[in-house]
Design an enzyme around this catalytic site. Structure first.
Site, PDB file in Angstrom:
ATOM      1  N   HIS A 117     -10.559   1.143   1.328  1.00  0.00           N
ATOM      2  CA  HIS A 117     -10.406   2.155   2.378  1.00  0.00           C
ATOM      3  C   HIS A 117     -11.655   2.006   3.239  1.00  0.00           C
ATOM      4  O   HIS A 117     -12.735   2.457   2.876  1.00  0.00           O
ATOM      5  CB  HIS A 117     -10.295   3.568   1.786  1.00  0.00           C
ATOM      6  CG  HIS A 117     -10.073   4.614   2.847  1.00  0.00           C
ATOM      7  ND1 HIS A 117      -8.901   5.304   2.979  1.00  0.00           N
ATOM      8  CD2 HIS A 117     -10.876   5.036   3.849  1.00  0.00           C
ATOM      9  CE1 HIS A 117      -8.982   6.117   4.026  1.00  0.00           C
ATOM     10  NE2 HIS A 117     -10.187   5.984   4.556  1.00  0.00           N
ATOM     11  N   LYS A 125      -9.082  -0.110  -6.189  1.00  0.00           N
ATOM     12  CA  LYS A 125      -9.171   0.529  -4.875  1.00  0.00           C
ATOM     13  C   LYS A 125     -10.528   1.196  -4.673  1.00  0.00           C
ATOM     14  O   LYS A 125     -10.964   2.015  -5.487  1.00  0.00           O
ATOM     15  CB  LYS A 125      -8.061   1.581  -4.760  1.00  0.00           C
ATOM     16  CG  LYS A 125      -8.024   2.339  -3.435  1.00  0.00           C
ATOM     17  CD  LYS A 125      -7.526   1.472  -2.298  1.00  0.00           C
ATOM     18  CE  LYS A 125      -7.715   2.146  -0.944  1.00  0.00           C
ATOM     19  NZ  LYS A 125      -6.696   3.135  -0.627  1.00  0.00           N
ATOM     20  N   ASP A 183       1.259   2.699   3.537  1.00  0.00           N
ATOM     21  CA  ASP A 183       0.414   3.876   3.311  1.00  0.00           C
ATOM     22  C   ASP A 183       1.260   5.146   3.364  1.00  0.00           C
ATOM     23  O   ASP A 183       0.763   6.216   3.739  1.00  0.00           O
ATOM     24  CB  ASP A 183      -0.748   3.963   4.315  1.00  0.00           C
ATOM     25  CG  ASP A 183      -1.857   4.898   3.823  1.00  0.00           C
ATOM     26  OD1 ASP A 183      -1.866   5.223   2.619  1.00  0.00           O
ATOM     27  OD2 ASP A 183      -2.693   5.311   4.646  1.00  0.00           O
ATOM     28  N   LEU A 211      -5.269   9.184   7.735  1.00  0.00           N
ATOM     29  CA  LEU A 211      -6.602   8.570   7.730  1.00  0.00           C
ATOM     30  C   LEU A 211      -6.486   7.120   7.290  1.00  0.00           C
ATOM     31  O   LEU A 211      -5.799   6.861   6.293  1.00  0.00           O
ATOM     32  CB  LEU A 211      -7.541   9.345   6.790  1.00  0.00           C
ATOM     33  CG  LEU A 211      -7.978  10.709   7.324  1.00  0.00           C
ATOM     34  CD1 LEU A 211      -8.711  11.502   6.255  1.00  0.00           C
ATOM     35  CD2 LEU A 211      -8.850  10.574   8.575  1.00  0.00           C
ATOM     36  N   HIS A 243      -4.870  -0.544   5.507  1.00  0.00           N
ATOM     37  CA  HIS A 243      -4.484   0.220   6.709  1.00  0.00           C
ATOM     38  C   HIS A 243      -5.465   0.038   7.875  1.00  0.00           C
ATOM     39  O   HIS A 243      -6.106   0.969   8.337  1.00  0.00           O
ATOM     40  CB  HIS A 243      -4.263   1.710   6.422  1.00  0.00           C
ATOM     41  CG  HIS A 243      -5.258   2.348   5.496  1.00  0.00           C
ATOM     42  ND1 HIS A 243      -6.605   2.286   5.679  1.00  0.00           N
ATOM     43  CD2 HIS A 243      -5.076   3.083   4.381  1.00  0.00           C
ATOM     44  CE1 HIS A 243      -7.203   2.945   4.710  1.00  0.00           C
ATOM     45  NE2 HIS A 243      -6.300   3.438   3.908  1.00  0.00           N
ATOM     46  N   HIS A 261       0.868  -1.201   0.000  1.00  0.00           N
ATOM     47  CA  HIS A 261       0.000   0.000   0.000  1.00  0.00           C
ATOM     48  C   HIS A 261       0.893   1.236   0.000  1.00  0.00           C
ATOM     49  O   HIS A 261       1.441   1.615   1.023  1.00  0.00           O
ATOM     50  CB  HIS A 261      -0.918   0.013   1.223  1.00  0.00           C
ATOM     51  CG  HIS A 261      -1.906   1.131   1.196  1.00  0.00           C
ATOM     52  ND1 HIS A 261      -3.256   0.951   1.406  1.00  0.00           N
ATOM     53  CD2 HIS A 261      -1.759   2.457   0.978  1.00  0.00           C
ATOM     54  CE1 HIS A 261      -3.882   2.108   1.326  1.00  0.00           C
ATOM     55  NE2 HIS A 261      -2.990   3.057   1.070  1.00  0.00           N
ATOM     56  N   ALA A 299      -3.977  14.791   5.354  1.00  0.00           N
ATOM     57  CA  ALA A 299      -3.784  13.509   6.043  1.00  0.00           C
ATOM     58  C   ALA A 299      -2.736  12.686   5.311  1.00  0.00           C
ATOM     59  O   ALA A 299      -2.793  12.545   4.092  1.00  0.00           O
ATOM     60  CB  ALA A 299      -5.100  12.736   6.072  1.00  0.00           C
ATOM     61  N   HIS A 347       1.639   5.352  -1.712  1.00  0.00           N
ATOM     62  CA  HIS A 347       1.305   6.528  -2.532  1.00  0.00           C
ATOM     63  C   HIS A 347       2.600   7.103  -3.099  1.00  0.00           C
ATOM     64  O   HIS A 347       3.454   7.565  -2.337  1.00  0.00           O
ATOM     65  CB  HIS A 347       0.591   7.588  -1.683  1.00  0.00           C
ATOM     66  CG  HIS A 347      -0.710   7.094  -1.133  1.00  0.00           C
ATOM     67  ND1 HIS A 347      -1.906   7.238  -1.805  1.00  0.00           N
ATOM     68  CD2 HIS A 347      -1.003   6.413   0.007  1.00  0.00           C
ATOM     69  CE1 HIS A 347      -2.877   6.679  -1.089  1.00  0.00           C
ATOM     70  NE2 HIS A 347      -2.347   6.170   0.014  1.00  0.00           N
ATOM     71  N   LEU A 348       2.730   7.064  -4.418  1.00  0.00           N
ATOM     72  CA  LEU A 348       3.945   7.601  -5.068  1.00  0.00           C
ATOM     73  C   LEU A 348       3.740   9.005  -5.607  1.00  0.00           C
ATOM     74  O   LEU A 348       4.699   9.660  -5.984  1.00  0.00           O
ATOM     75  CB  LEU A 348       4.372   6.700  -6.231  1.00  0.00           C
ATOM     76  CG  LEU A 348       5.127   5.423  -5.905  1.00  0.00           C
ATOM     77  CD1 LEU A 348       5.518   4.711  -7.200  1.00  0.00           C
ATOM     78  CD2 LEU A 348       6.362   5.694  -5.067  1.00  0.00           C
ATOM     79  N   ARG A 349       2.478   9.440  -5.698  1.00  0.00           N
ATOM     80  CA  ARG A 349       2.161  10.746  -6.310  1.00  0.00           C
ATOM     81  C   ARG A 349       2.629  10.776  -7.774  1.00  0.00           C
ATOM     82  O   ARG A 349       2.837   9.756  -8.390  1.00  0.00           O
ATOM     83  CB  ARG A 349       2.762  11.915  -5.515  1.00  0.00           C
ATOM     84  CG  ARG A 349       2.494  11.889  -4.020  1.00  0.00           C
ATOM     85  CD  ARG A 349       1.017  11.861  -3.684  1.00  0.00           C
ATOM     86  NE  ARG A 349       0.816  12.088  -2.259  1.00  0.00           N
ATOM     87  CZ  ARG A 349      -0.226  11.641  -1.580  1.00  0.00           C
ATOM     88  NH1 ARG A 349      -1.184  10.939  -2.172  1.00  0.00           N
ATOM     89  NH2 ARG A 349      -0.353  11.903  -0.303  1.00  0.00           N
ATOM     90  N   ASN A 370      -4.940   7.269  -6.262  1.00  0.00           N
ATOM     91  CA  ASN A 370      -5.633   8.533  -5.943  1.00  0.00           C
ATOM     92  C   ASN A 370      -4.800   9.759  -6.312  1.00  0.00           C
ATOM     93  O   ASN A 370      -4.521  10.608  -5.479  1.00  0.00           O
ATOM     94  CB  ASN A 370      -6.046   8.569  -4.458  1.00  0.00           C
ATOM     95  CG  ASN A 370      -4.859   8.563  -3.500  1.00  0.00           C
ATOM     96  OD1 ASN A 370      -3.814   8.005  -3.813  1.00  0.00           O
ATOM     97  ND2 ASN A 370      -5.017   9.189  -2.340  1.00  0.00           N
ATOM     98  N   HIS A 390       3.085  14.621   1.674  1.00  0.00           N
ATOM     99  CA  HIS A 390       2.437  15.915   1.427  1.00  0.00           C
ATOM    100  C   HIS A 390       3.496  16.981   1.685  1.00  0.00           C
ATOM    101  O   HIS A 390       4.321  16.833   2.586  1.00  0.00           O
ATOM    102  CB  HIS A 390       1.273  16.137   2.399  1.00  0.00           C
ATOM    103  CG  HIS A 390       0.096  15.255   2.136  1.00  0.00           C
ATOM    104  ND1 HIS A 390      -0.872  15.552   1.188  1.00  0.00           N
ATOM    105  CD2 HIS A 390      -0.276  14.072   2.682  1.00  0.00           C
ATOM    106  CE1 HIS A 390      -1.793  14.594   1.182  1.00  0.00           C
ATOM    107  NE2 HIS A 390      -1.453  13.684   2.068  1.00  0.00           N
TER     108      HIS A 390
HETATM  109  O1  DOR Z   1      -3.528   9.412   5.510  1.00  0.00           O
HETATM  110  C1  DOR Z   1      -3.849   9.115   4.358  1.00  0.00           C
HETATM  111  N1  DOR Z   1      -3.231   9.684   3.287  1.00  0.00           N
HETATM  112  N2  DOR Z   1      -4.829   8.238   4.159  1.00  0.00           N
HETATM  113  C2  DOR Z   1      -5.316   7.989   2.950  1.00  0.00           C
HETATM  114  O2  DOR Z   1      -6.230   7.216   2.857  1.00  0.00           O
HETATM  115  C3  DOR Z   1      -4.794   8.686   1.760  1.00  0.00           C
HETATM  116  C4  DOR Z   1      -3.441   9.182   1.973  1.00  0.00           C
HETATM  117  C5  DOR Z   1      -3.031  10.208   0.933  1.00  0.00           C
HETATM  118  O3  DOR Z   1      -3.197   9.926  -0.255  1.00  0.00           O
HETATM  119  O4  DOR Z   1      -2.534  11.283   1.297  1.00  0.00           O
HETATM  120 ZN    ZN Z   2      -3.428   5.049   1.341  1.00  0.00          ZN
END
Ligand code: DOR
Ligand code: ZN
Length: 364
Positions: free
Chosen positions: A156, A118, A267, A239, A194, A28, A283, A30-32, A56, A271
């Site tokens: 999620h 997802k 996860d 989150l 998560h 799980h 988050a 997030h690479l952006r 996402n 940011h």
């Molecule tokens: O804390 C989180 N950040 N929870 C998520 O479900 C998404 C993630 C994000 O993409 O920033």
């Molecule tokens: Zn996530």
């Protein structure tokens, strides 16, 4: 070092000073996209051989064509870092919407590129506006096709009903969504992403059929006090939000208890510093840089380092039907100081527990 879960007394429960495990995967991540992708992917590739890439993005990855294009951008970012394509494999996912068709699922399976779909309940988290408004009402044909072709649904698991207390969103999701979903599609492969609660652990442990869960390092190491220790600490905000100590303990028991249903998913979600330290902070915790150090700290705290390989390297591939990685990763008991800040493109990211010292380091 602040008084945290990483106190020395928690670090020395096991006699092991060196641990070599099959190379782990992150189920799980997030690479952006865009400028930060290059930095973020390098951090992950240093520790993990493969990762499930969350879809996402600001423009969500809703089709196989978009997943292929994103995959190619990730591969270019690897090359730009001098990382061989064979050293890291991005396992792509699709973002489920009310309009996802059965045909797109069949195309996704046939592509060999997409390994999961997802579910973001609309409004649940970062970039979830295009998410699902009513799973069983709108997504029946897609879910039917997923069950048929063996495509996992990555969930999620939080309701978004504003009347539900933030800390109860996962437990209520089990009753309102997970149980009806699995009654309707009992053979659908489901990953409860998560996981954060005892209720979630109990549900996954007892469920009939192909159900598993990922657990983050931050939910293993911290309870909700961490959010407020000495004042509001936005870098601990994610989150689903951190929960009470009893839930953290249930997660540690699940991760270290030898069940094949629980596996590693960071996860890790970068940011920009300015958007975390903000009146309405985003988050997400950034853990890709030091993920295995964090997980080793959590497992060592209960004397269960011997269970880390199953959780990090074996259970995930077994669930996803993929081979275990060939290489190894070695962790060494030594001080590791988490950097205060990581420059990334034109911004910077503050890693989880920045400035603190861990007792484990990955050997280069
Ligand atoms: O804390 C989180 N950040 N929870 C998520 O479900 C998404 C993630 C994000 O993409 O920033
Ligand atoms: Zn996530």
């Amino acid at each position: 070092m602040q008084n945290t879960l990483m106190d020395n007394k928690l670090l020395n429960n096991s006699g092991t000073d060196m641990l070599t495990i099959a190379r782990p995967d992150d189920w799980h991540l997030h690479l952006r996209d865009g400028a930060v992708l290059e930095s973020v992917v390098a951090d992950t590739a240093r520790q993990f051989a493969r990762a499930i890439i969350m879809p996402n993005l600001k423009a969500p990855v809703v089709s196989v064509d978009l997943a292929q294009a994103y995959h190619d951008r990730i591969c270019r970012a690897l090359t730009a870092n001098g990382i061989q394509k064979s050293a890291f494999t991005p396992l792509m996912t699709l973002y489920l919407t009310d309009n996802t068709t059965a045909a797109e699922i069949i195309k996704a399976k046939a592509s060999g590129l997409v390994h999961g779909v997802k579910l973001y309940p609309a409004g649940a988290t970062t970039n979830s506006d295009a998410g699902v408004t009513n799973l069983l009402k709108h997504c029946g044909p897609a879910l039917e096709a997923m069950q048929e072709v063996g495509m996992p649904l990555l969930v999620h698991g939080e309701v978004t009903d504003p009347d539900i207390d933030l800390f109860d969103r996962e437990a209520v999701f089990i009753d309102r969504v997970m149980i009806p979903l699995r009654r309707a599609f009992p053979d659908l492969k489901v990953v409860f992403e998560h996981l954060t609660t005892r209720e979630g652990v109990d549900y996954v442990t007892q469920a009939q059929g192909p159900v598993a869960a990922t657990i983050t390092a931050h939910h293993l190491l911290y309870n909700r006090n961490a959010l407020f220790q000495g004042g509001i600490r936005p870098h601990w905000y994610c989150l689903p939000v951190l929960k009470r100590e009893q839930h953290r303990q249930a997660l540690v028991e699940a991760a270290t208890g030898g069940s094949g249903r629980f596996f590693l998913g960071t996860d890790s979600a970068p940011h920009p510093k300015g958007l975390k330290e903000h009146a309405c902070g985003c988050a997400g915790c950034y853990t890709a840089l030091h993920a295995m150090e964090l997980y080793a700290t959590a497992f060592d705290s209960v004397g269960k380092l011997d269970q880390l390989e199953a959780f990090a390297s074996l259970n995930g591939p077994a669930f996803y039907g993929l081979p275990v990685n060939q290489g190894t990763l070695t962790l060494q008991r030594q001080a590791y100081v988490i950097p205060a800040e990581l420059p990334m493109a034109d911004t910077s990211v503050v890693p989880l527990a920045a400035g603190e010292t861990l007792g484990w380091a990955v050997r280069a």
